[in-house]
Structure formats: structure tokens, C-alpha cells
Design a protein around this motif. Structure first.
Motif, PDB file in Angstrom:
ATOM      1  N   SER A 418       0.829  -1.201   0.000  1.00  0.00           N
ATOM      2  CA  SER A 418       0.000   0.000   0.000  1.00  0.00           C
ATOM      3  C   SER A 418       0.866   1.255   0.000  1.00  0.00           C
ATOM      4  O   SER A 418       0.378   2.361  -0.255  1.00  0.00           O
ATOM      5  N   ALA A 419       2.166   1.083   0.288  1.00  0.00           N
ATOM      6  CA  ALA A 419       3.111   2.201   0.249  1.00  0.00           C
ATOM      7  C   ALA A 419       3.795   2.229  -1.122  1.00  0.00           C
ATOM      8  O   ALA A 419       3.800   1.249  -1.856  1.00  0.00           O
ATOM      9  N   THR A 420       4.378   3.379  -1.441  1.00  0.00           N
ATOM     10  CA  THR A 420       5.131   3.474  -2.693  1.00  0.00           C
ATOM     11  C   THR A 420       6.301   2.507  -2.654  1.00  0.00           C
ATOM     12  O   THR A 420       7.141   2.578  -1.752  1.00  0.00           O
ATOM     13  N   PRO A 421       6.373   1.568  -3.591  1.00  0.00           N
ATOM     14  CA  PRO A 421       7.437   0.561  -3.538  1.00  0.00           C
ATOM     15  C   PRO A 421       8.784   1.126  -3.965  1.00  0.00           C
ATOM     16  O   PRO A 421       8.865   2.187  -4.595  1.00  0.00           O
ATOM     17  N   TRP A 422       9.832   0.386  -3.639  1.00  0.00           N
ATOM     18  CA  TRP A 422      11.195   0.837  -3.918  1.00  0.00           C
ATOM     19  C   TRP A 422      11.465   0.965  -5.413  1.00  0.00           C
ATOM     20  O   TRP A 422      12.302   1.760  -5.827  1.00  0.00           O
ATOM     21  N   LEU A 423      10.741   0.194  -6.216  1.00  0.00           N
ATOM     22  CA  LEU A 423      10.732   0.352  -7.668  1.00  0.00           C
ATOM     23  C   LEU A 423       9.273   0.366  -8.122  1.00  0.00           C
ATOM     24  O   LEU A 423       8.428  -0.292  -7.514  1.00  0.00           O
ATOM     25  N   PRO A 424       8.958   1.080  -9.192  1.00  0.00           N
ATOM     26  CA  PRO A 424       7.556   1.168  -9.620  1.00  0.00           C
ATOM     27  C   PRO A 424       7.045  -0.130 -10.233  1.00  0.00           C
ATOM     28  O   PRO A 424       7.821  -0.945 -10.736  1.00  0.00           O
ATOM     29  N   VAL A 425       5.732  -0.319 -10.188  1.00  0.00           N
ATOM     30  CA  VAL A 425       5.073  -1.451 -10.826  1.00  0.00           C
ATOM     31  C   VAL A 425       4.514  -0.966 -12.163  1.00  0.00           C
ATOM     32  O   VAL A 425       3.593  -0.144 -12.189  1.00  0.00           O
ATOM     33  N   PRO A 426       5.036  -1.433 -13.296  1.00  0.00           N
ATOM     34  CA  PRO A 426       4.559  -0.944 -14.595  1.00  0.00           C
ATOM     35  C   PRO A 426       3.101  -1.328 -14.843  1.00  0.00           C
ATOM     36  O   PRO A 426       2.636  -2.388 -14.393  1.00  0.00           O
ATOM     37  N   SER A 427       2.399  -0.498 -15.576  1.00  0.00           N
ATOM     38  CA  SER A 427       0.995  -0.784 -15.880  1.00  0.00           C
ATOM     39  C   SER A 427       0.864  -2.063 -16.712  1.00  0.00           C
ATOM     40  O   SER A 427      -0.107  -2.809 -16.550  1.00  0.00           O
ATOM     41  N   VAL A 428       1.850  -2.331 -17.575  1.00  0.00           N
ATOM     42  CA  VAL A 428       1.779  -3.552 -18.392  1.00  0.00           C
ATOM     43  C   VAL A 428       1.912  -4.801 -17.526  1.00  0.00           C
ATOM     44  O   VAL A 428       1.425  -5.875 -17.895  1.00  0.00           O
ATOM     45  N   HIS A 429       2.550  -4.676 -16.374  1.00  0.00           N
ATOM     46  CA  HIS A 429       2.638  -5.811 -15.448  1.00  0.00           C
ATOM     47  C   HIS A 429       1.304  -6.025 -14.742  1.00  0.00           C
ATOM     48  O   HIS A 429       0.904  -7.164 -14.485  1.00  0.00           O
ATOM     49  N   ARG A 430       0.634  -4.947 -14.417  1.00  0.00           N
ATOM     50  CA  ARG A 430      -0.665  -5.076 -13.738  1.00  0.00           C
ATOM     51  C   ARG A 430      -1.675  -5.782 -14.640  1.00  0.00           C
ATOM     52  O   ARG A 430      -2.545  -6.502 -14.168  1.00  0.00           O
ATOM     53  N   GLU A 431      -1.518  -5.595 -15.957  1.00  0.00           N
ATOM     54  CA  GLU A 431      -2.411  -6.268 -16.898  1.00  0.00           C
ATOM     55  C   GLU A 431      -2.202  -7.783 -16.891  1.00  0.00           C
ATOM     56  O   GLU A 431      -3.083  -8.527 -17.314  1.00  0.00           O
ATOM     57  N   ARG A 432      -1.034  -8.220 -16.400  1.00  0.00           N
ATOM     58  CA  ARG A 432      -0.731  -9.649 -16.319  1.00  0.00           C
ATOM     59  C   ARG A 432      -0.628 -10.110 -14.866  1.00  0.00           C
ATOM     60  O   ARG A 432       0.058 -11.086 -14.558  1.00  0.00           O
ATOM     61  N   ALA A 433      -1.293  -9.413 -13.967  1.00  0.00           N
ATOM     62  CA  ALA A 433      -1.228  -9.723 -12.542  1.00  0.00           C
ATOM     63  C   ALA A 433      -1.766 -11.124 -12.252  1.00  0.00           C
ATOM     64  O   ALA A 433      -2.495 -11.712 -13.061  1.00  0.00           O
ATOM     65  N   VAL A 434      -1.414 -11.616 -11.080  1.00  0.00           N
ATOM     66  CA  VAL A 434      -1.823 -12.972 -10.692  1.00  0.00           C
ATOM     67  C   VAL A 434      -3.337 -13.121 -10.739  1.00  0.00           C
ATOM     68  O   VAL A 434      -3.860 -14.118 -11.259  1.00  0.00           O
ATOM     69  N   ASP A 435      -4.080 -12.139 -10.213  1.00  0.00           N
ATOM     70  CA  ASP A 435      -5.543 -12.303 -10.171  1.00  0.00           C
ATOM     71  C   ASP A 435      -6.149 -12.343 -11.575  1.00  0.00           C
ATOM     72  O   ASP A 435      -7.126 -13.059 -11.816  1.00  0.00           O
ATOM     73  N   VAL A 436      -5.560 -11.599 -12.515  1.00  0.00           N
ATOM     74  CA  VAL A 436      -6.039 -11.634 -13.897  1.00  0.00           C
ATOM     75  C   VAL A 436      -5.834 -13.020 -14.491  1.00  0.00           C
ATOM     76  O   VAL A 436      -6.734 -13.590 -15.131  1.00  0.00           O
ATOM     77  N   GLN A 437      -4.666 -13.586 -14.246  1.00  0.00           N
ATOM     78  CA  GLN A 437      -4.345 -14.879 -14.847  1.00  0.00           C
ATOM     79  C   GLN A 437      -5.046 -16.035 -14.137  1.00  0.00           C
ATOM     80  O   GLN A 437      -5.364 -17.053 -14.760  1.00  0.00           O
TER      81      GLN A 437
END
Length: 540
Positions: A418-437
Motif C-alpha cells: 500500500s506504500a510506494t514501492p522501492w521500484l515502480p510497478v509498470p501498468s503492463v505488469h498489472r495487466e498480467r497480474a496474478v488475479d487476472v491470470q
């Protein structure tokens, strides 16, 4: 047929976790051990045999844990020793082995050993690290280079000597020629064995010893662009004297003796001018490492011809040793970007998984490969990796493969934290997130689980011989065989359907259950784009 527990590693599949980026339980933007514990059921559901956890020990984090300041404690960023004990217990309850990363060749400059060592030339630990006098003109004692750029020697004003660092200046190299250093390192290994770990991944395991005579490395006859990027001068040298010294074999035998006391396994990372020869030397004879992997498939070239060349070269010299193949980890571009060359079709990830886990040897799979993640594009202002910062923009470092795991497509930061992570999460990765798959039966994630479950029912894929078969350039084909039993496997690396002829004077019976739409028509196999075929092979 399942592998015997004692030899689980032989043909085993090991899932690498980069703890900073896996799961953040306390929402500080950095992953931790309790986060891994929460996700262990997910990992177990994949069908892998073990987890490999990158370093979580106390560290100033100049190299994100690969600079250890206490080998026997957990960095507060990641949790506590009690958290690790919970992790071990939960993993074992789920049938997962636990392999931890040990960085033995060097420590952080904040390690108490080095702090004492650098104080004087006559203290009890004065010779625990590699020190040398300056040349008459004040220059470093040898021409050895750091993997991370510049000289491998750093001047220290306290001792008025240079110390050796094959990586960052803040990562001084231990002196393994000193018996007390070897004993101390073996003591740290024993600490974790007694805590219940099932094995170790030994980082840079051919860097333990240096040439006592401090001879200069000669120029390389062929630039090494496998271990390091092509723009790195480290590849200009033939590394005869700064690593891979013969004394290391005796030390690895000591390590193996300790591991055998506990029935634990080992995999060594080998980065060398001739990595395959070192992998063979370090694993054959049954008295050193159990298995080893190199950067030879962590390359830009992922063609069938190149893969065949690498595997055949290893097989020609490994004898009774054992390889471990990896096509992705925390140090290189993600494979879908690196080998895909702009093609991001998830079907490629399926085919490469099948290919890699069908080669003779064990396998290390990197977190996110089961989601077909691509390399993240991190702008210079957000870079964390000192390696990338030093070589930008020709080499952007390792941050692009280290971004946080995307768990939920519609949650903040992909559900990692829920906090800003040490590296960003790209939007293209969110499209392939675990819950999507999870919601898509045709996803790479579902294929991953089904394929690894099927593989465990195929003894020839776990432990047998390998023999390659000539076919068209776009296809990799080989037999896995033992005695009279033989399996034929082929993989289409192209985006077009390929017609593959069976080996002459042989018949193949299609194996159902591997998850690809390949078909068998008489003596011809039809391989759709980015697909694989498996069949039982018999002489006609």
C-alpha cells in the motif's frame, strides 16, 4: 515417478524469490519474509520443488543484500530470525525445499571482520581480506578489473594498501587462502543448516580465490559479452588470475562434506570466460557442488542453434556432474524482452518454460516468469542499481527485472504494497497480474501449473540422457532417453507453423497432456507458432 527426496534437486525446479520485490507485509514499500510466508501456498500451487531466496541477511544494501554485514542474522528490512523459522516450517509443511543465497566471496565493508581487518596490518584479522602494496608509481598492484566498472583495487588510507573488490568498492574480497577465513565461512553455512535449510545457491562461487602471485590478466582473444554487457571493459581481459583458481576445488570439497552431513544440496553461480568447463569441474565427481549454472543462457541470443550449442558443449565435458539451466534471474533483462526481440506473445513464455524444463539438468525459474512479465522501463531518475547508474545509458542495469510482483491488477501498486514501492510497478505488469491470470484458464499461469504437474509424471524429463536431432533452424529438437525408453521433444521458436519430420527409421506416439496443440500426421509433426511436441520414440 517422483524424484527420491534425497536427490530432489536432480531434475528439480527451483523458484527464485527476490525478497525486496515479492510481497510486502508491513507496507513499507519493500518485500519481506512474512510477505513470502503469506505467498507460499501460491508458490506451492505452481508445482515447483523448492524456493531460492536471494539474500535477506543484514546489509548496508549498497548492492541490495549481496553485500553482507552479518551472515547469521536477518536484516530488519526483511524481518527477524523468528520470521525465517516460520518460513522454513511453512515451506516444509507445503512440501517445498528452501534454498538460500550465500555470498561467500566478499562481504560488505561494514562487516565486523573487515572493520577489524582494515585497522592495521598486525591485528588478528589483518589477513582475512586481500591486501596488496601499491606499485612504485602508486598505481594498483594488478590490472584486474571490477565487474561493476573500474579497477578491482581500492586504496585504503588506514593500512596504506590496496584491497581487492571484484564488485563494488564497498564489497571487499575475503582471503580464502587463509584457513581461518574458510573455517569462519563454513561456520556460517552450518548456522543455516542447523536452522533447517535444504540447500544453498552460492553466488559468484568461482571468485573465492585469487592468484597469490598477483599476476596481471592478459587481454582476451574474444570479448566476453556473456558474463557482462558488451560495453563493459571487464570483458576485455582473459580472467586467468583474479578468479577460478585451482585452490577453489579443495574448498568446495570442504563445503560438500558439510552439506552431506545434513543431506543438503547446492547450486553454484559460475561467471567465467569458459563457464561450461567450470560448471563441469565444479560438479563432477560427486564431491563438490551438486549442480551449477552460468550466464550462458542469460544472453541476448536465444536461438535454437545457440541453445543446442551450449547444452551439447556442457554435456561433452560434464561427466557425472549436473547442470542447472536458467533463462532469467535478478541480474538480466526478463527473458520475454531479451529473447522476444519485441514479440511479447505469452505463448512464447509457455514454449520457453517447456523447453527449459525439458533439457537435461535442473532448472531455476525467476519470479514473474509464470506471468510472462516483460522488462520494465525504469527512467534514470528512479534507478536504484549502482551497476546501471555507472553504465547508463548503454546498459540500464538490473532494476528492470527487479520490479515488484503484480498480485492484483486493480490494487495500489499491483497489490504488492500500500506504500510506494522501492521500484515502480509498470501498468503492463498489472495487466498480467496474478488475479487476472487466475481468472483465465488459458493464461501462462495456468499453463505453468499444468505443465509442471505433467512433467513430474515423465521420468525421462527428470533424469535421463539427451541427444539433439537435426531439423530446421526455427526448431529445437532432441531425444531424452534411458536404456530402451526414449522421448522425442521439439519446440517451435518461430511465429509460423513448422512441419517437422520424425527422425529416420523411428516412430513416435503422441503424448497427450502437455498442453500444446501440436499434431502428428504420419511421419510429420505439425507445430503451431511458439509450441512444443512430445512423443514416445521407438525404432520402426
Amino acid at each position: 515417478m517422483m524424484q527420491a527426496s534425497k536427490n530432489w534437486w536432480r531434475g528439480g525446479v527451483i523458484y527464485q524469490i527476490y525478497p525486496r520485490s515479492f510481497a510486502d507485509s508491513n507496507h513499507d514499500g519493500i518485500g519481506d519474509l512474512p510477505g513470502i510466508v503469506e505467498k507460499l501456498p501460491y508458490i506451492a500451487s505452481l508445482g515447483v520443488d523448492a524456493i531460492w531466496i536471494s539474500p535477506f541477511f543484514k546489509s548496508p544494501m549498497k548492492d541490495f543484500g549481496y553485500d553482507v554485514s552479518d551472515y547469521c542474522d536477518v536484516d530488519p528490512l526483511f524481518g527477524t530470525l523468528a520470521d525465517f523459522d516460520v518460513l522454513i516450517a511453512k515451506a516444509h509443511e507445503l512440501g517445498l525445499k528452501v534454498v538460500i543465497d550465500q555470498v561467500l566471496s566478499h562481504t560488505a565493508d561494514q562487516h565486523p571482520w573487515f572493520k577489524e581487518c582494515r585497522q592495521s596490518r598486525d591485528n588478528p584479522k589483518a589477513d582475512w581480506y586481500v591486501w596488496a602494496e601499491a606499485n612504485a608509481d602508486g598505481t594498483p598492484p594488478t590490472n584486474w578489473l571490477s565487474v561493476f566498472g573500474g579497477s578491482a583495487w581500492q586504496w585504503d588510507a588506514r593500512r596504506k594498501q590496496y584491497y581487492l573488490h571484484n564488485f563494488l568498492q564497498s564489497q571487499p574480497d575475503l582471503n580464502f587462502h587463509h584457513p581461518e577465513v574458510q573455517d569462519a565461512i563454513l561456520g556460517t553455512i552450518r548456522f543455516w543448516l542447523e536452522r533447517g535449510v535444504d540447500g544453498f545457491r552460492f553466488d559468484a562461487c568461482n571468485f573465492h580465490f585469487h592468484d597469490r602471485q598477483l599476476r596481471n590478466n592478459p587481454p582476451a582473444s574474444h570479448r566476453d559479452s556473456t558474463t557482462v554487457s558488451a560495453d563493459n571493459p571487464y570483458g576485455f581481459q582473459r580472467h586467468l588470475y583474479d578468479k577460478t583458481q585451482p585452490e577453489n576445488l579443495a574448498f568446495l570439497k570442504r563445503v560438500r562434506g558439510l552439506l552431506d552431513e545434513f543431506g543438503a544440496a547446492s547450486v553454484g553461480e559460475v561467471g567465467d570466460d569458459d563457464s561450461l568447463a567450470v560448471m563441469a569441474a565444479y560438479t563432477n565427481g560427486g564431491d563438490k557442488l551438486h549442480m551449477a549454472y552460468s550466464f550462458n543462457l542469460l544472453t541476448q541470443d536465444g536461438s535454437p542453434a545457440y541453445i543446442r550449442q551450449q547444452v551439447e558443449a556442457l554435456e561433452a565435458q560434464i561427466g557425472d556432474g549436473w547442470g542447472c539451466w536458467s533463462i532469467g534471474n535478478h541480474d538480466v533483462q526478463r527473458v520475454l524482452t531479451r529473447w522476444g526481440k519485441g514479440e511479447t506473445n505469452p505463448q512464447l513464455a509457455k514454449m520457453w518454460l517447456a523447453m527449459e524444463t525439458s533439457l537435461r539438468g535442473s532448472v531455476c525459474l525467476y519470479q514473474g516468469e509464470e506471468l510472462a512479465l516483460t522488462e520494465a522501463d525504469i527512467p534514470f531518475e528512479q534507478l536504484q542499481d549502482p551497476y546501471g547508474i555507472a553504465f547508463w545509458p548503454e546498459f540500464k542495469g538490473r532494476d528492470g527485472c527487479r520490479t515488484p510482483m503484480p498480485w492484483q491488477h486493480d490494487a495500489d501498486h499491483g497489490g504488492f504494497s500500500s506504500a510506494t514501492p522501492w521500484l515502480p510497478v509498470p501498468s503492463v505488469h498489472r495487466e498480467r497480474a496474478v488475479d487476472v491470470q487466475e481468472a483465465d484458464p488459458a493464461s501462462v499461469l495456468h499453463f505453468f501449473r499444468a505443465f509442471l504437474a505433467w512433467r513430474k509424471t515423465q521420468p525421462l524429463l527428470l533424469d535421463s540422457q539427451i541427444r539433439f536431432v537435426d531439423t530446421q533452424a526455427e526448431v529445437l529438437a532432441f531425444e531424452r532417453f534411458e536404456g530402451e525408453q526414449s522421448m522425442f521433444a521439439c519446440f517451435n521458436f518461430s511465429g509460423q507453423t513448422q512441419q517437422v519430420a520424425l527422425p529416420v527409421d523411428h516412430q513416435v506416439t503422441l503424448i497427450v497432456g502437455h498442453g500444446f496443440d501440436s499434431t502428428l500426421n504420419g511421419s510429420t509433426i505439425e507445430l503451431p507458432a511458439y509450441s512444443a511436441f512430445y512423443g514416445h520414440l521407438t525404432r520402426a
